[in-house]
Design a protein around this motif. Structure first.
Motif, PDB file in Angstrom:
ATOM      1  N   MET A   1     -14.194 -23.858 -32.150  1.00 38.04           N
ATOM      2  CA  MET A   1     -13.300 -22.946 -32.866  1.00 38.04           C
ATOM      3  C   MET A   1     -13.549 -21.509 -32.402  1.00 38.04           C
ATOM      4  SD  MET A   1     -12.794 -22.536 -36.928  1.00 38.04           S
ATOM      5  CE  MET A   1     -11.497 -21.498 -37.555  1.00 38.04           C
ATOM      6  N   PRO A   2     -12.457 -20.732 -32.160  1.00 41.11           N
ATOM      7  CA  PRO A   2     -12.673 -19.335 -31.776  1.00 41.11           C
ATOM      8  C   PRO A   2     -13.314 -18.566 -32.922  1.00 41.11           C
ATOM      9  CG  PRO A   2     -10.352 -19.766 -32.235  1.00 41.11           C
ATOM     10  CD  PRO A   2     -11.060 -21.071 -32.324  1.00 41.11           C
ATOM     11  N   GLN A   3     -13.994 -17.473 -32.581  1.00 46.50           N
ATOM     12  CA  GLN A   3     -14.585 -16.623 -33.620  1.00 46.50           C
ATOM     13  C   GLN A   3     -13.497 -16.183 -34.595  1.00 46.50           C
ATOM     14  OE1 GLN A   3     -17.916 -17.123 -33.529  1.00 46.50           O
ATOM     15  NE2 GLN A   3     -18.092 -14.973 -34.072  1.00 46.50           N
ATOM     16  N   PRO A   4     -13.768 -16.210 -35.913  1.00 44.56           N
ATOM     17  CA  PRO A   4     -12.767 -15.687 -36.851  1.00 44.56           C
ATOM     18  C   PRO A   4     -12.426 -14.239 -36.502  1.00 44.56           C
ATOM     19  CG  PRO A   4     -14.563 -16.758 -38.026  1.00 44.56           C
ATOM     20  CD  PRO A   4     -14.970 -16.687 -36.587  1.00 44.56           C
ATOM     21  N   SER A   5     -11.192 -13.884 -36.732  1.00 44.70           N
ATOM     22  CA  SER A   5     -10.774 -12.517 -36.412  1.00 44.70           C
ATOM     23  C   SER A   5      -9.826 -12.005 -37.488  1.00 44.70           C
ATOM     24  CB  SER A   5     -10.109 -12.476 -35.032  1.00 44.70           C
ATOM     25  OG  SER A   5      -9.047 -13.396 -34.982  1.00 44.70           O
ATOM     26  N   VAL A   6      -9.599 -10.713 -37.456  1.00 44.29           N
ATOM     27  CA  VAL A   6      -8.644 -10.093 -38.369  1.00 44.29           C
ATOM     28  C   VAL A   6      -7.330  -9.948 -37.611  1.00 44.29           C
ATOM     29  CG1 VAL A   6      -8.153  -8.097 -39.823  1.00 44.29           C
ATOM     30  CG2 VAL A   6     -10.526  -8.845 -39.502  1.00 44.29           C
ATOM     31  N   TRP A   7      -6.275 -10.500 -38.182  1.00 44.40           N
ATOM     32  CA  TRP A   7      -4.964 -10.440 -37.529  1.00 44.40           C
ATOM     33  C   TRP A   7      -4.171  -9.289 -38.147  1.00 44.40           C
ATOM     34  CZ3 TRP A   7      -2.238 -15.577 -35.858  1.00 44.40           C
ATOM     35  CH2 TRP A   7      -3.159 -16.395 -35.196  1.00 44.40           C
ATOM     36  N   TYR A   8      -3.863  -8.298 -37.320  1.00 43.09           N
ATOM     37  CA  TYR A   8      -3.026  -7.176 -37.755  1.00 43.09           C
ATOM     38  C   TYR A   8      -1.610  -7.410 -37.234  1.00 43.09           C
ATOM     39  CZ  TYR A   8      -7.171  -4.453 -39.047  1.00 43.09           C
ATOM     40  OH  TYR A   8      -8.319  -4.008 -39.639  1.00 43.09           O
ATOM     41  N   VAL A   9      -0.674  -7.502 -38.153  1.00 46.29           N
ATOM     42  CA  VAL A   9       0.726  -7.679 -37.759  1.00 46.29           C
ATOM     43  C   VAL A   9       1.469  -6.394 -38.085  1.00 46.29           C
ATOM     44  CG1 VAL A   9       2.864  -8.913 -38.277  1.00 46.29           C
ATOM     45  CG2 VAL A   9       0.714 -10.180 -38.061  1.00 46.29           C
ATOM     46  N   LEU A  61     -14.390 -17.257 -48.985  1.00 45.45           N
ATOM     47  CA  LEU A  61     -15.438 -17.621 -48.020  1.00 45.45           C
ATOM     48  C   LEU A  61     -15.605 -19.131 -47.853  1.00 45.45           C
ATOM     49  CD1 LEU A  61     -18.236 -15.043 -48.909  1.00 45.45           C
ATOM     50  CD2 LEU A  61     -16.996 -15.212 -46.737  1.00 45.45           C
ATOM     51  N   LEU A  62     -15.252 -19.915 -48.881  1.00 48.59           N
ATOM     52  CA  LEU A  62     -15.489 -21.362 -48.826  1.00 48.59           C
ATOM     53  C   LEU A  62     -14.213 -22.153 -48.546  1.00 48.59           C
ATOM     54  CD1 LEU A  62     -17.971 -21.636 -51.834  1.00 48.59           C
ATOM     55  CD2 LEU A  62     -18.517 -21.675 -49.396  1.00 48.59           C
ATOM     56  N   VAL A  63     -13.190 -21.468 -48.083  1.00 47.93           N
ATOM     57  CA  VAL A  63     -11.908 -22.147 -47.831  1.00 47.93           C
ATOM     58  C   VAL A  63     -12.020 -23.083 -46.623  1.00 47.93           C
ATOM     59  CG1 VAL A  63      -9.537 -21.764 -47.049  1.00 47.93           C
ATOM     60  CG2 VAL A  63     -10.486 -20.362 -48.880  1.00 47.93           C
ATOM     61  N   GLY A  64     -11.391 -24.246 -46.757  1.00 48.70           N
ATOM     62  CA  GLY A  64     -11.281 -25.163 -45.622  1.00 48.70           C
ATOM     63  C   GLY A  64     -12.459 -26.091 -45.452  1.00 48.70           C
ATOM     64  N   LEU A  65     -13.391 -26.074 -46.406  1.00 48.39           N
ATOM     65  CA  LEU A  65     -14.607 -26.880 -46.258  1.00 48.39           C
ATOM     66  C   LEU A  65     -14.584 -28.140 -47.120  1.00 48.39           C
ATOM     67  CD1 LEU A  65     -17.204 -23.955 -46.243  1.00 48.39           C
ATOM     68  CD2 LEU A  65     -16.240 -25.175 -44.289  1.00 48.39           C
ATOM     69  N   GLY A  91      -3.765 -20.816 -55.747  1.00 50.88           N
ATOM     70  CA  GLY A  91      -4.142 -22.054 -55.064  1.00 50.88           C
ATOM     71  C   GLY A  91      -3.078 -22.423 -54.039  1.00 50.88           C
ATOM     72  N   GLY A  92      -2.884 -23.725 -53.848  1.00 52.26           N
ATOM     73  CA  GLY A  92      -1.878 -24.167 -52.888  1.00 52.26           C
ATOM     74  C   GLY A  92      -2.439 -24.327 -51.488  1.00 52.26           C
ATOM     75  N   ARG A  93      -1.569 -24.169 -50.480  1.00 50.57           N
ATOM     76  CA  ARG A  93      -1.920 -24.524 -49.104  1.00 50.57           C
ATOM     77  C   ARG A  93      -2.221 -23.326 -48.208  1.00 50.57           C
ATOM     78  NH1 ARG A  93       0.679 -29.256 -47.254  1.00 50.57           N
ATOM     79  NH2 ARG A  93       1.685 -28.259 -45.487  1.00 50.57           N
ATOM     80  N   THR A  94      -1.811 -22.125 -48.620  1.00 48.19           N
ATOM     81  CA  THR A  94      -1.831 -20.978 -47.706  1.00 48.19           C
ATOM     82  C   THR A  94      -3.227 -20.693 -47.159  1.00 48.19           C
ATOM     83  OG1 THR A  94      -0.011 -20.053 -48.992  1.00 48.19           O
ATOM     84  CG2 THR A  94      -1.125 -18.560 -47.473  1.00 48.19           C
ATOM     85  N   ALA A  95      -4.223 -20.660 -48.041  1.00 43.53           N
ATOM     86  CA  ALA A  95      -5.564 -20.243 -47.610  1.00 43.53           C
ATOM     87  C   ALA A  95      -6.127 -21.191 -46.553  1.00 43.53           C
ATOM     88  CB  ALA A  95      -6.502 -20.184 -48.816  1.00 43.53           C
ATOM     89  N   ALA A  96      -6.019 -22.498 -46.801  1.00 47.16           N
ATOM     90  CA  ALA A  96      -6.614 -23.464 -45.869  1.00 47.16           C
ATOM     91  C   ALA A  96      -5.980 -23.351 -44.489  1.00 47.16           C
ATOM     92  CB  ALA A  96      -6.461 -24.879 -46.418  1.00 47.16           C
ATOM     93  N   HIS A  97      -4.666 -23.129 -44.458  1.00 48.85           N
ATOM     94  CA  HIS A  97      -3.989 -23.045 -43.157  1.00 48.85           C
ATOM     95  C   HIS A  97      -4.384 -21.776 -42.409  1.00 48.85           C
ATOM     96  CE1 HIS A  97      -1.010 -26.461 -43.268  1.00 48.85           C
ATOM     97  NE2 HIS A  97      -1.627 -26.550 -44.431  1.00 48.85           N
ATOM     98  N   LEU A  98      -4.519 -20.668 -43.129  1.00 42.88           N
ATOM     99  CA  LEU A  98      -4.971 -19.436 -42.463  1.00 42.88           C
ATOM    100  C   LEU A  98      -6.388 -19.626 -41.915  1.00 42.88           C
ATOM    101  CD1 LEU A  98      -3.682 -16.684 -44.945  1.00 42.88           C
ATOM    102  CD2 LEU A  98      -2.762 -17.192 -42.682  1.00 42.88           C
ATOM    103  N   ALA A  99      -7.249 -20.251 -42.725  1.00 40.16           N
ATOM    104  CA  ALA A  99      -8.645 -20.438 -42.294  1.00 40.16           C
ATOM    105  C   ALA A  99      -8.716 -21.328 -41.059  1.00 40.16           C
ATOM    106  CB  ALA A  99      -9.465 -21.031 -43.438  1.00 40.16           C
ATOM    107  N   GLU A 211      -8.675 -25.582 -36.476  1.00 39.34           N
ATOM    108  CA  GLU A 211      -9.893 -26.376 -36.687  1.00 39.34           C
ATOM    109  C   GLU A 211     -10.526 -26.005 -38.010  1.00 39.34           C
ATOM    110  OE1 GLU A 211     -12.530 -25.776 -33.359  1.00 39.34           O
ATOM    111  OE2 GLU A 211     -10.789 -25.803 -32.021  1.00 39.34           O
ATOM    112  N   LYS A 212     -11.312 -26.950 -38.541  1.00 37.60           N
ATOM    113  CA  LYS A 212     -12.067 -26.640 -39.760  1.00 37.60           C
ATOM    114  C   LYS A 212     -13.081 -25.551 -39.455  1.00 37.60           C
ATOM    115  CE  LYS A 212     -13.596 -29.654 -42.832  1.00 37.60           C
ATOM    116  NZ  LYS A 212     -14.095 -30.852 -43.509  1.00 37.60           N
ATOM    117  N   PRO A 213     -13.335 -24.662 -40.391  1.00 38.89           N
ATOM    118  CA  PRO A 213     -14.377 -23.657 -40.142  1.00 38.89           C
ATOM    119  C   PRO A 213     -15.711 -24.339 -39.864  1.00 38.89           C
ATOM    120  CG  PRO A 213     -13.119 -23.130 -42.120  1.00 38.89           C
ATOM    121  CD  PRO A 213     -12.698 -24.499 -41.695  1.00 38.89           C
ATOM    122  N   PRO A 214     -16.513 -23.779 -38.967  1.00 39.77           N
ATOM    123  CA  PRO A 214     -17.782 -24.426 -38.615  1.00 39.77           C
ATOM    124  C   PRO A 214     -18.792 -24.363 -39.763  1.00 39.77           C
ATOM    125  CG  PRO A 214     -17.602 -22.267 -37.585  1.00 39.77           C
ATOM    126  CD  PRO A 214     -16.312 -22.509 -38.283  1.00 39.77           C
TER     127      PRO A 214
END
Ligand code: SF4
Length: 412
Positions: A1-9, A61-65, A91-99, A211-214
């Motif tokens: 998995m690539p290093q987490p990053s901040v996405w600026y749009v 911090l614990l999203v996607g685990l 809740g819902g799906r947004t956080a897991a997909h971003l992570a 990918e799942k967070p490491p």
């Protein structure tokens, strides 16, 4: 998995910049990270609906685990409702997909160069903008299926309704739940209006190649996850939430005199039993069909505090129906009928508005004589004013304080 990053749009240039996570942000997530970004990057005196405000999405911090109830998204900005720091959690799906895309935070900046509506699409390839003018004016219940048809059932979506489009200070951002219903709203503080000011009708997240967070120590993590799960299941409150949801609070609040009743002129409601969690559960069990007394808003939740309210024929009306909505669109309006509250809840959701703020605004409106307490049809008619964007609708959609000021009601 690539290093987490901040996405600026940047919505003016329609561009994406991926930045490494600054050291001071690395141990933060969710609302902590969001508050830090606001403090570091947003001018405190900026116009909440102007180019200098930023709309931020930060998974916890614990999203996607795969931990029960932890896939939560924090959405925030300077609030157009209060002028202060706003974080609204869902809740819902947004956080897991971003992570899964390695997005530590999504920061949406500036304002579009031209008027119009866009979908912001995020995936491993980056960000792209697509016109969404055909969706303008549509409620979230019509918009979400169209987006799912366009982008596929695998995506997560955060979207706004007509309330957000009208930049109302009571507008939130709806997130799809695990069953792809737009039902998990980041409701408070007017974030839907901020999203509208960025020209975005929806944000679509496609994390198929993500990918799942490491996990640094998988064995220790598994042990901790089991201990957490066991503790949740052993806690008596888990069973209460599974059986009654947050609606369990209705009787409790009424018991200690804290159930807002008729614009909170009283703290106990004579109709409380009819709108209690116990009555709700019995009604849903009786009705069957699509009714659910317990439901998970995200994959892996073992508490399952959500529900699906169904009509007398067992057809789903709205999901979930929660204590805050029962309180504000029920007791606070003098309404003691769960079917009416569910219809009001559906309408407020469809408009992409906060049921708490709107319930309070309608309570103030009732005190001002714009509707009679207890009259659900009049309450629905006022919500229709919001949908139509009439002057009265715009007053109500901008929340309780504005409604009180305009109509001279001091108890807000
Ligand atoms: S269903 Fe309830 S307990 Fe489970 S994640 Fe959603 S809000 Fe939390």
């Amino acid at each position: 998995m690539p290093q987490p990053s901040v996405w600026y749009v940047n919505v003016r240039r329609q561009s994406l910049r991926r930045e490494p996570v600054p050291e001071g942000w690395q141990r933060l997530g969710g609302r902590g990270l969001l508050a830090r970004i606001l403090l570091d990057e947003v001018i405190p005196t900026c116009d909440p609906l102007g180019p200098h405000n930023k709309l931020i999405f930060a998974p916890g911090l614990l999203v996607g685990l795969g931990l029960s109830s932890c896939d939560r998204i924090s959405i925030g900005a300077k609030s157009p409702l209060t002028g202060g720091v706003k974080e609204s959690n869902a809740g819902g799906r947004t956080a897991a997909h971003l992570a899964r895309l390695g997005i530590k935070a999504l920061v949406i900046e500036d304002q579009p160069a031209e008027p119009g509506w866009w979908v912001l699409h995020l995936s491993r390839e980056g960000a792209r903008f697509e016109r969404a003018d055909d969706l303008a004016g549509l409620g979230v219940y019509e918009t979400a299926p169209r987006l799912l048809e366009r982008y596929g059932p695998h995506v997560a979506i955060a979207l706004i309704g007509p309330g957000g489009e009208q930049r109302m200070a009571a507008a939130g951002i709806q997130n799809l739940d695990k069953d792809r219903r737009p039902s998990r709203i980041s409701a408070r503080g007017g974030l839907g209006a901020v999203m509208a000011s960025k020209g975005l009708k929806a944000i679509v997240v496609d994390s198929r190649d993500g990918e799942k967070p490491p996990i640094a120590h998988p064995d220790r993590f598994r042990q901790a996850r089991k201990a957490y799960h066991d503790a949740l299941m052993a806690h008596p409150q888990t069973e209460v939430y599974a059986n009654y949801g947050t609606a369990a609070m209705t009787s409790m609040s009424n018991g200690f005199g804290g159930l807002p009743t008729r614009n909170f002129s009283a703290g106990q409601f004579e109709g409380a039993e009819r709108i209690s969690g116990e009555s709700l559960r019995q009604m849903l069990l009786r009705r069957g069909g699509e009714a659910e007394t317990t439901h998970a808003c995200m994959a892996g939740c073992t508490i399952r505090c959500s529900n699906t309210f169904a009509d007398a024929q067992g057809r789903a009306v709205v999901s979930p129906i929660e204590y805050e909505t029962i309180g504000m669109l029920g007791a606070n309006l003098g309404i003691d009928d769960l079917d009416t509250i569910a219809r009001l809840n559906w309408m407020v959701n469809d408009l992409g508005l906060d049921s708490i703020e709107i319930g309070v605004a309608l309570g103030v409106a009732a005190e001002a004589g714009l509707m009679a307490f207890g009259d659900g049809e009049q309450a629905l008619a006022l919500l229709e004013e919001i949908r139509q964007g009439t002057p009265l609708g715009r007053i109500l959609g901008n929340g309780a304080v504005v409604t009180g000021r305009v109509f001279g009601v001091a108890r807000v």
